[in-house]
Design a protein around this motif. Sequence first.
Motif, PDB file in Angstrom:
ATOM      1  N   HIS A  81      -2.869  -3.946 -11.085  1.00 43.79           N
ATOM      2  CA  HIS A  81      -2.856  -5.202 -10.499  1.00 43.79           C
ATOM      3  C   HIS A  81      -4.112  -5.992  -9.655  1.00 43.79           C
ATOM      4  O   HIS A  81      -4.730  -5.086  -9.214  1.00 43.79           O
ATOM      5  CB  HIS A  81      -1.560  -5.331  -9.578  1.00 43.79           C
ATOM      6  CG  HIS A  81      -1.221  -6.776  -8.963  1.00 43.79           C
ATOM      7  ND1 HIS A  81      -1.818  -7.293  -7.703  1.00 43.79           N
ATOM      8  CD2 HIS A  81      -0.342  -7.436  -9.459  1.00 43.79           C
ATOM      9  CE1 HIS A  81      -1.227  -8.509  -7.710  1.00 43.79           C
ATOM     10  NE2 HIS A  81      -0.313  -8.672  -8.582  1.00 43.79           N
TER      11      HIS A  81
ATOM     12  N   HIS B 248      -1.657  -2.312   0.283  1.00 42.14           N
ATOM     13  CA  HIS B 248      -1.062  -3.293  -0.191  1.00 42.14           C
ATOM     14  C   HIS B 248       0.437  -3.172  -0.234  1.00 42.14           C
ATOM     15  O   HIS B 248       1.276  -3.971   0.136  1.00 42.14           O
ATOM     16  CB  HIS B 248      -1.694  -3.756  -1.603  1.00 42.14           C
ATOM     17  CG  HIS B 248      -2.843  -4.733  -1.162  1.00 42.14           C
ATOM     18  ND1 HIS B 248      -4.241  -4.267  -1.762  1.00 42.14           N
ATOM     19  CD2 HIS B 248      -3.027  -6.227  -0.851  1.00 42.14           C
ATOM     20  CE1 HIS B 248      -5.050  -5.202  -1.306  1.00 42.14           C
ATOM     21  NE2 HIS B 248      -4.501  -6.263  -0.846  1.00 42.14           N
ATOM     22  N   ASN B 249       0.899  -2.173  -0.768  1.00 38.65           N
ATOM     23  CA  ASN B 249       2.296  -1.941  -1.142  1.00 38.65           C
ATOM     24  C   ASN B 249       2.952  -1.884   0.076  1.00 38.65           C
ATOM     25  O   ASN B 249       4.256  -2.266  -0.109  1.00 38.65           O
ATOM     26  CB  ASN B 249       2.599  -0.661  -2.086  1.00 38.65           C
ATOM     27  CG  ASN B 249       2.500  -1.390  -3.530  1.00 38.65           C
ATOM     28  OD1 ASN B 249       2.787  -2.395  -3.842  1.00 38.65           O
ATOM     29  ND2 ASN B 249       1.735  -0.192  -4.552  1.00 38.65           N
TER      30      ASN B 249
ATOM     31  N   SER C  39      -4.900  -4.680  -6.474  1.00 36.80           N
ATOM     32  CA  SER C  39      -5.328  -3.291  -6.304  1.00 36.80           C
ATOM     33  C   SER C  39      -6.740  -3.138  -6.451  1.00 36.80           C
ATOM     34  O   SER C  39      -7.406  -1.936  -6.079  1.00 36.80           O
ATOM     35  CB  SER C  39      -4.502  -2.462  -7.281  1.00 36.80           C
ATOM     36  OG  SER C  39      -3.208  -2.497  -7.026  1.00 36.80           O
ATOM     37  N   LYS C  40      -7.402  -3.968  -7.030  1.00 34.51           N
ATOM     38  CA  LYS C  40      -8.908  -3.729  -7.348  1.00 34.51           C
ATOM     39  C   LYS C  40      -9.720  -3.583  -6.104  1.00 34.51           C
ATOM     40  O   LYS C  40      -9.298  -4.238  -5.090  1.00 34.51           O
ATOM     41  CB  LYS C  40      -9.525  -4.886  -8.425  1.00 34.51           C
ATOM     42  CG  LYS C  40      -8.385  -4.633  -9.480  1.00 34.51           C
ATOM     43  CD  LYS C  40      -8.487  -3.293 -10.326  1.00 34.51           C
ATOM     44  CE  LYS C  40      -7.604  -3.355 -11.547  1.00 34.51           C
ATOM     45  NZ  LYS C  40      -8.290  -3.444 -12.632  1.00 34.51           N
TER      46      LYS C  40
ATOM     47  N   ILE D 145      -6.329   1.458  -1.123  1.00 32.06           N
ATOM     48  CA  ILE D 145      -6.074   0.075  -1.290  1.00 32.06           C
ATOM     49  C   ILE D 145      -4.554  -0.329  -1.844  1.00 32.06           C
ATOM     50  O   ILE D 145      -3.969  -1.301  -1.172  1.00 32.06           O
ATOM     51  CB  ILE D 145      -7.309  -0.765  -2.009  1.00 32.06           C
ATOM     52  CG1 ILE D 145      -8.619  -0.305  -1.537  1.00 32.06           C
ATOM     53  CG2 ILE D 145      -6.729  -2.121  -2.328  1.00 32.06           C
ATOM     54  CD1 ILE D 145      -9.699  -0.673  -2.370  1.00 32.06           C
ATOM     55  N   GLN D 146      -4.155   0.108  -2.912  1.00 31.95           N
ATOM     56  CA  GLN D 146      -2.891  -0.001  -3.237  1.00 31.95           C
ATOM     57  C   GLN D 146      -2.170   0.494  -2.514  1.00 31.95           C
ATOM     58  O   GLN D 146      -1.070  -0.389  -2.349  1.00 31.95           O
ATOM     59  CB  GLN D 146      -3.017   0.768  -4.736  1.00 31.95           C
ATOM     60  CG  GLN D 146      -1.886   0.364  -5.680  1.00 31.95           C
ATOM     61  CD  GLN D 146      -1.425   1.292  -6.625  1.00 31.95           C
ATOM     62  OE1 GLN D 146      -2.344   1.992  -7.016  1.00 31.95           O
ATOM     63  NE2 GLN D 146      -0.305   1.255  -7.317  1.00 31.95           N
ATOM     64  N   ASP D 147      -2.291   1.553  -1.986  1.00 29.83           N
ATOM     65  CA  ASP D 147      -1.017   1.831  -1.013  1.00 29.83           C
ATOM     66  C   ASP D 147      -1.081   1.083   0.240  1.00 29.83           C
ATOM     67  O   ASP D 147       0.258   0.636   0.481  1.00 29.83           O
ATOM     68  CB  ASP D 147      -1.675   3.478  -0.444  1.00 29.83           C
ATOM     69  CG  ASP D 147      -0.460   4.114   0.199  1.00 29.83           C
ATOM     70  OD1 ASP D 147       0.659   4.183  -0.553  1.00 29.83           O
ATOM     71  OD2 ASP D 147      -0.541   4.472   1.299  1.00 29.83           O
TER      72      ASP D 147
ATOM     73  N   ARG E  93      -9.409   3.151  -4.517  1.00 27.36           N
ATOM     74  CA  ARG E  93      -8.376   2.220  -5.204  1.00 27.36           C
ATOM     75  C   ARG E  93      -6.880   2.770  -4.663  1.00 27.36           C
ATOM     76  O   ARG E  93      -6.063   1.799  -4.386  1.00 27.36           O
ATOM     77  CB  ARG E  93      -8.317   2.614  -6.522  1.00 27.36           C
ATOM     78  CG  ARG E  93      -9.491   2.001  -7.431  1.00 27.36           C
ATOM     79  CD  ARG E  93      -9.220   1.886  -8.751  1.00 27.36           C
ATOM     80  NE  ARG E  93     -10.292   2.304  -9.707  1.00 27.36           N
ATOM     81  CZ  ARG E  93      -9.942   2.441 -10.914  1.00 27.36           C
ATOM     82  NH1 ARG E  93      -8.891   1.894 -11.569  1.00 27.36           N
ATOM     83  NH2 ARG E  93     -11.248   2.898 -11.703  1.00 27.36           N
TER      84      ARG E  93
ATOM     85  N   ILE F  71       2.997  -3.553  -6.270  1.00 26.55           N
ATOM     86  CA  ILE F  71       2.060  -3.768  -7.358  1.00 26.55           C
ATOM     87  C   ILE F  71       1.630  -2.382  -7.742  1.00 26.55           C
ATOM     88  O   ILE F  71       1.426  -1.458  -7.355  1.00 26.55           O
ATOM     89  CB  ILE F  71       0.827  -4.522  -6.805  1.00 26.55           C
ATOM     90  CG1 ILE F  71      -0.042  -3.774  -5.654  1.00 26.55           C
ATOM     91  CG2 ILE F  71       1.066  -5.909  -6.219  1.00 26.55           C
ATOM     92  CD1 ILE F  71      -1.334  -4.479  -5.112  1.00 26.55           C
ATOM     93  N   ASP F  72       1.028  -2.393  -9.408  1.00 26.18           N
ATOM     94  CA  ASP F  72       0.544  -1.033  -9.696  1.00 26.18           C
ATOM     95  C   ASP F  72      -0.952  -1.078  -9.754  1.00 26.18           C
ATOM     96  O   ASP F  72      -1.671  -1.881  -9.272  1.00 26.18           O
ATOM     97  CB  ASP F  72       1.051  -1.045 -11.399  1.00 26.18           C
ATOM     98  CG  ASP F  72       0.547  -2.178 -12.209  1.00 26.18           C
ATOM     99  OD1 ASP F  72      -0.573  -2.749 -11.839  1.00 26.18           O
ATOM    100  OD2 ASP F  72       1.434  -2.309 -13.155  1.00 26.18           O
ATOM    101  N   GLU F  73      -1.355  -0.169 -10.300  1.00 22.84           N
ATOM    102  CA  GLU F  73      -2.782   0.196 -10.174  1.00 22.84           C
ATOM    103  C   GLU F  73      -3.934  -0.778 -10.825  1.00 22.84           C
ATOM    104  O   GLU F  73      -5.056  -1.002 -10.574  1.00 22.84           O
ATOM    105  CB  GLU F  73      -2.992   1.579 -10.934  1.00 22.84           C
ATOM    106  CG  GLU F  73      -4.283   2.356 -10.487  1.00 22.84           C
ATOM    107  CD  GLU F  73      -4.329   3.645 -11.542  1.00 22.84           C
ATOM    108  OE1 GLU F  73      -5.589   4.042 -11.718  1.00 22.84           O
ATOM    109  OE2 GLU F  73      -3.411   4.160 -11.955  1.00 22.84           O
TER     110      GLU F  73
END
Lengths: 261, 261
Positions: free
Chosen positions: B118, B103-104, B121-122, B99-101, B96, B114-116
């Motif tokens: 969002h 995307h950001n 982020s999934k 992925i989140q990183d 995760r 986006i936060d965790e």
Amino acid sequence: MNSPEEVVDFIYNGHQRFLPHLSIDCVIFGYHDQQLKILLIRYHDQEHWSLPGGYVERQEGLTAAAHRILSEKTQLTNLYLQQFYTFGDSPTRLNRIEIQDNHNKVYAKANVAIDEEHWLSKRTLSVGYYALVDYHEVSVTPEFLVVDYAWVDVNAVPSLQYDHNEIIDKALLTLRSQLYQQSVGYNLLPEKFTLSEIQALYEAILGKPFDRRNFRKKMVALGVIRQLDERRKIGPHRSPYLYDFNLENASKLQEAGGVIF
Amino acid sequence: MNSPEEVVDFIYNGHQRFLPHLSIDCVIFGYHDQQLKILLIRYHDQEHWSLPGGYVERQEGLTAAAHRILSEKTQLTNLYLQQFYTFGDSPTRLNRIEIQDNHNKVYAKANVAIDEEHWLSKRTLSVGYYALVDYHEVSVTPEFLVVDYAWVDVNAVPSLQYDHNEIIDKALLTLRSQLYQQSVGYNLLPEKFTLSEIQALYEAILGKPFDRRNFRKKMVALGVIRQLDERRKIGPHRSPYLYDFNLENASKLQEAGGVIF
DNA sequence: ACAAAAGTGTTGGAAGTACACCCATGA
DNA sequence: TCATGGGTGTACTTCCAACACTTTTGT
């Protein structure tokens, strides 16, 4: 899910554990009595039979989920399991009213109902896996919502829920096309087996008879099986040789397989 | 998504339109100059290239989604498009933070983060489709977050994001294995084509040369193509016959195909 | 006339298919 | 000795692979 409490917990809290909108459906082929059969289940208050299936945990690999679901249903582990297609087109998968309605009939047994916004009312895609299991070793887990199960012959599959008939058709096609590239049957036959046994298996899967001599030549030439220096006693007949699967070759076949040139 | 506003709208409202946890990745094979290439894109501030992809609308069939995504990316409709596998095992798909990183970094271009929790982020599973397109007819849509795109030779694919290299490998394997069962190439060649043209195409896809005479025999015998009573003028050379695809046979081949016996 | 691409046929080997008789065993 | 299933080989056909010379055409 063996009790109403577990079902209720699943319905209310399952969305925390599982991915929504996605299920795995398993076409479990069993072999018995020289027939190829499929394991079907019927949920409470449902007219049509279904394929056994389940959901993917949020942090679980897809393949791992398929194995888990299969072992939950059959108590067997380490099976031959193969993804074959992902289904997401059938209009029955998009019909929310029908989906919700069916779910509610089933869940009525646990005195629960879900509304239109519930995660289980939503449209799902389904990843299809097929498995080959030994009919005899399977002990189907009794589940609270499953009122019946049956092994049906592949040639006499009734009309099933949603697009499950289509899923079975595709599973069979895939199984048949992979028969000579994989050591299919490794899970269906004892470690050592006779030519007749594996031939009967292949005949059941492909639905047509083969010539003994040609079949042997082909299987040995492909390197799928190896003749052993051992025979089996079988009543008032000549003792047949035993064979085993040539698993070293299997991986090579698998890599080359599929690619025709 | 051509503007920062559209991107922001997608990030904040996309979960209403699309299914979460599921994407479609397209391996778009293009054929040009007797080479087989793959369309890759690179998002803003990303080191690695990616496959073009998209999400499935909540009430949209899976196949329809794949076609929509493909035509959004290439402006082409009605293409040869084929599902080949669903990917959900790679550890990179479950990480995760990564992925989140990623995307950001990308969304920073639209000044959004986006936060965790969002939806983007999934963890996602990805359904792989491959397409065959005519390199020349493709006009890659400029998208706000996509800073670069490239056609790369199948034999020189760089290291890609997540498990996209694995996706390409499987796509190529599938394409190659289906080459003689489907009228692959129907979208890559003009309606009428010469033997040399289709042979060059097959050579590019399979990565090896064929003998002219044997190739012709095989293609005609399989019923994939038909020789026409017509020739084409091609400069200072003998005029080659034209051929077309035998689409009636194509569906039969497809049904029989895969099944070896 | 020559350069470039296309048309064409044969042969040998491999793989697949069809086919039938003898052997081993226990009752 | 008989009934049953198992073991085995050969001939034919089909498919695939290798291989080279001649024809067409524009410059």
